[in-house]
Scaffold this active site. Structure first.
Site, PDB file in Angstrom:
ATOM      1  N   LYS A  38       0.798  -1.318   0.148  1.00 30.03           N
ATOM      2  CA  LYS A  38       0.106  -0.144  -0.599  1.00 30.03           C
ATOM      3  C   LYS A  38       0.861   1.258  -0.078  1.00 30.03           C
ATOM      4  CE  LYS A  38      -3.983  -1.921   1.240  1.00 30.03           C
ATOM      5  NZ  LYS A  38      -5.216  -2.027   2.239  1.00 30.03           N
ATOM      6  N   LYS A  95      -5.336 -11.662  -6.235  1.00 29.86           N
ATOM      7  CA  LYS A  95      -6.567 -11.648  -5.503  1.00 29.86           C
ATOM      8  C   LYS A  95      -8.329 -10.562  -5.744  1.00 29.86           C
ATOM      9  CE  LYS A  95      -5.626  -8.961  -1.328  1.00 29.86           C
ATOM     10  NZ  LYS A  95      -6.522  -8.712  -0.122  1.00 29.86           N
ATOM     11  N   LYS A 147     -10.656  -5.175  -2.914  1.00 29.43           N
ATOM     12  CA  LYS A 147     -11.879  -3.894  -2.981  1.00 29.43           C
ATOM     13  C   LYS A 147     -11.056  -2.953  -3.698  1.00 29.43           C
ATOM     14  CE  LYS A 147     -13.532  -4.778   1.285  1.00 29.43           C
ATOM     15  NZ  LYS A 147     -12.394  -4.266   2.719  1.00 29.43           N
TER      16      LYS A 147
HETATM   17  P1  TYM Z   1     -10.318  -6.921   4.600  1.00 27.64           P
HETATM   18  O1  TYM Z   1     -11.537  -5.374   4.655  1.00 27.64           O
HETATM   19  O2  TYM Z   1      -9.216  -6.166   3.468  1.00 27.64           O
HETATM   20  O3  TYM Z   1     -10.945  -7.993   4.327  1.00 27.64           O
HETATM   21  C1  TYM Z   1     -11.285  -8.788   5.456  1.00 27.64           C
HETATM   22  C2  TYM Z   1     -11.612  -9.922   4.760  1.00 27.64           C
HETATM   23  O4  TYM Z   1     -11.903 -10.260   3.866  1.00 27.64           O
HETATM   24  C3  TYM Z   1     -11.150 -11.226   3.801  1.00 27.64           C
HETATM   25  N1  TYM Z   1     -10.572 -11.532   2.439  1.00 27.64           N
HETATM   26  C4  TYM Z   1     -10.729 -12.273   1.471  1.00 27.64           C
HETATM   27  N2  TYM Z   1     -10.679 -13.715   1.153  1.00 27.64           N
HETATM   28  C5  TYM Z   1     -10.644 -14.354   0.863  1.00 27.64           C
HETATM   29  N3  TYM Z   1      -9.448 -13.894  -0.672  1.00 27.64           N
HETATM   30  C6  TYM Z   1     -10.431 -12.905  -1.531  1.00 27.64           C
HETATM   31  N4  TYM Z   1      -9.894 -11.985  -2.648  1.00 27.64           N
HETATM   32  C7  TYM Z   1     -10.307 -12.353  -0.392  1.00 27.64           C
HETATM   33  N5  TYM Z   1     -10.031 -10.809  -0.596  1.00 27.64           N
HETATM   34  C8  TYM Z   1     -10.171 -10.120   1.163  1.00 27.64           C
HETATM   35  C9  TYM Z   1      -9.634 -10.486   4.353  1.00 27.64           C
HETATM   36  O5  TYM Z   1      -8.725 -11.702   4.825  1.00 27.64           O
HETATM   37  C10 TYM Z   1     -10.370 -10.333   5.719  1.00 27.64           C
HETATM   38  O6  TYM Z   1     -10.527 -11.757   6.047  1.00 27.64           O
HETATM   39  N6  TYM Z   1      -7.200  -6.188   8.553  1.00 27.64           N
HETATM   40  C11 TYM Z   1      -8.084  -6.978   7.704  1.00 27.64           C
HETATM   41  C12 TYM Z   1      -9.235  -5.928   8.364  1.00 27.64           C
HETATM   42  C13 TYM Z   1      -9.203  -6.136  10.284  1.00 27.64           C
HETATM   43  C14 TYM Z   1      -9.209  -7.234  11.506  1.00 27.64           C
HETATM   44  C15 TYM Z   1      -9.002  -7.254  12.647  1.00 27.64           C
HETATM   45  C16 TYM Z   1      -9.684  -8.822  10.272  1.00 27.64           C
HETATM   46  C17 TYM Z   1      -8.704  -5.354  10.719  1.00 27.64           C
HETATM   47  N7  TYM Z   1      -8.819  -5.788  12.445  1.00 27.64           N
HETATM   48  C18 TYM Z   1      -8.969  -8.045  13.104  1.00 27.64           C
HETATM   49  C19 TYM Z   1      -9.523  -9.693  12.031  1.00 27.64           C
HETATM   50  C20 TYM Z   1      -9.714 -10.026  12.890  1.00 27.64           C
HETATM   51  C21 TYM Z   1      -8.715  -5.893   5.948  1.00 27.64           C
HETATM   52  O7  TYM Z   1      -7.896  -4.751   5.958  1.00 27.64           O
HETATM   53  O8  TYM Z   1      -9.568  -6.622   6.117  1.00 27.64           O
END
Ligand code: TYM
Length: 332
Positions: A113, A196, A199
């Site tokens: 990022k 992957k 968003k």
């Molecule tokens: P974020 O918002 O990018 O994604 C949320 C969840 O979706 C999963 N994910 C995917 N899984 C499979 N294939 C994909 N293409 C894909 N894209 C996204 C991510 O692995 C995630 O589980 N840092 C985290 C948010 C966060 C968080 C936390 C998660 C903040 N605090 C505490 C767990 C516990 C994030 O940016 O996820």
């Protein structure tokens, strides 16, 4: 020992199929296997990439609706917004004070990022993993179900928990386990099977949004990239065919079969024919979730009440744990 799940999604952009399969669906499968489940909408994390945080309110409510519509009962479980619980950011500060910069510099998400010009990257983006560790440890969560891309952050959370315990000389925090489900851990872009689904991809055709209508889902699947070869009868035949593998894998997930069986059933068929079946299976699975989400979003008062109920519990647990943390740190 009490088993407690904590996980969350950032309310940036459109919530998509990768978020649903990699995270929410795996949470739903664990609901009855643990003592307590907390699901957060991590709005403060969204601010680390300011360009994505324009529609924060709308996106936050949409994610809350997605959790509930996918089968998370907001009465039995706790669904809440990160910024409604001030203990996350308090604990994150204590973690910033015991986390070496080297640990944070190694995070691949930060490197991706921040890009080449790291000096221009915002401090919030750099310390993001310490806030994520706080999201998890403020509840002493024992299990964190996430997609593959978040594994490194959960592993860092374990290191931070250990560093804190060493610093205060007491086992205040558990070492939470990442839970990553094989077949849904990495759902790939519909335009490029080596990336992957995300968003932040500029192309809407790279992903299926949970609020896409049936026609849009069908169109996106019809336009999904594939190759000219027919479908192989065995998984081995999918080597070096990432787009083909991704689509067949999605069909296996939506029809609750194995990838092997899907290859057998469609052996020799062309993707033009297979895509129609995949579109039907996707619409059959996502259609009812979308309808329920729209219903929930039309009644904002009830949605906000669910979030209030969730944050009341989260605040009670967080407050008790932070009291213990401040005592461990010898604060007056
Ligand atoms: P974020 O918002 O990018 O994604 C949320 C969840 O979706 C999963 N994910 C995917 N899984 C499979 N294939 C994909 N293409 C894909 N894209 C996204 C991510 O692995 C995630 O589980 N840092 C985290 C948010 C966060 C968080 C936390 C998660 C903040 N605090 C505490 C767990 C516990 C994030 O940016 O996820």
């Amino acid at each position: 020992m009490t088993t407690r799940i904590l996980s969350g999604i950032r309310p940036t952009g459109h919530i998509h199929l990768g978020n649903y399969l990699g995270a929410i669906r795996s949470w739903v499968s664990m609901l009855n296997q643990v003592d307590e489940c907390l699901f957060c909408i991590v709005d403060q994390h969204a601010l680390t990439t300011a360009e994505d945080a324009k529609d924060l309110r709308k996106n936050t409510l949409t994610i809350a609706a997605a959790y509930i519509a996918s089968g998370i009962d907001p009465i039995k479980n706790h669904i809440f917004v990160q910024s409604h619980v001030p203990y996350h950011t308090e604990l994150a500060w204590y973690f910033n004070c015991i986390t070496p910069m080297g640990w944070l510099s190694r995070m691949t998400q930060f490197k991706d990022k921040a890009g080449k010009n790291k000096d221009q990257a915002m401090t919030g983006l750099f310390v993001y993993p310490a806030l994520m560790a706080a999201d998890i440890l403020v509840y002493k969560a024992t299990h964190v179900p996430v997609g593959e891309d978040q594994k490194q952050h959960v592993e860092l959370t374990r290191d931070i928990a250990q560093a804190f315990n060493n610093y205060v000389g007491a086992p205040v925090f558990p070492h939470p386990e990442p839970i990553i489900k094989g077949e849904t851990a990495r759902i790939m872009s519909l335009r490029d099977g080596t990336k992957k689904m995300s968003k932040s991809d500029p192309s809407d055709y790279s992903r299926i949004h949970l609020l896409d209508d049936n026609e849009t889902i069908q169109l996106k699947i019809r336009k999904a990239k594939t190759d000219a070869e027919p479908i192989p009868g065995e998984i081995d035949g999918l080597q070096n065919r990432p787009e083909a593998r991704n689509l067949l894998n999605l069909y296996a997930i939506f029809t609750s079969t194995s990838l092997e069986k899907v290859c057998q059933d469609f052996e020799g068929k062309l993707f033009s024919e297979f895509k129609l079946k995949l579109a039907d299976a996707t619409v059959a699975h996502l259609g009812p979730i979308r309808e329920k989400m729209l219903e929930l979003l039309a009644d904002e008062t009830s949605l906000l009440q669910y979030l209030k109920k969730g944050s009341d519990t989260a605040n009670a647990v967080g407050s008790a744990h932070l009291k213990e943390v401040r005592q461990a740190l010898n604060m007056v």
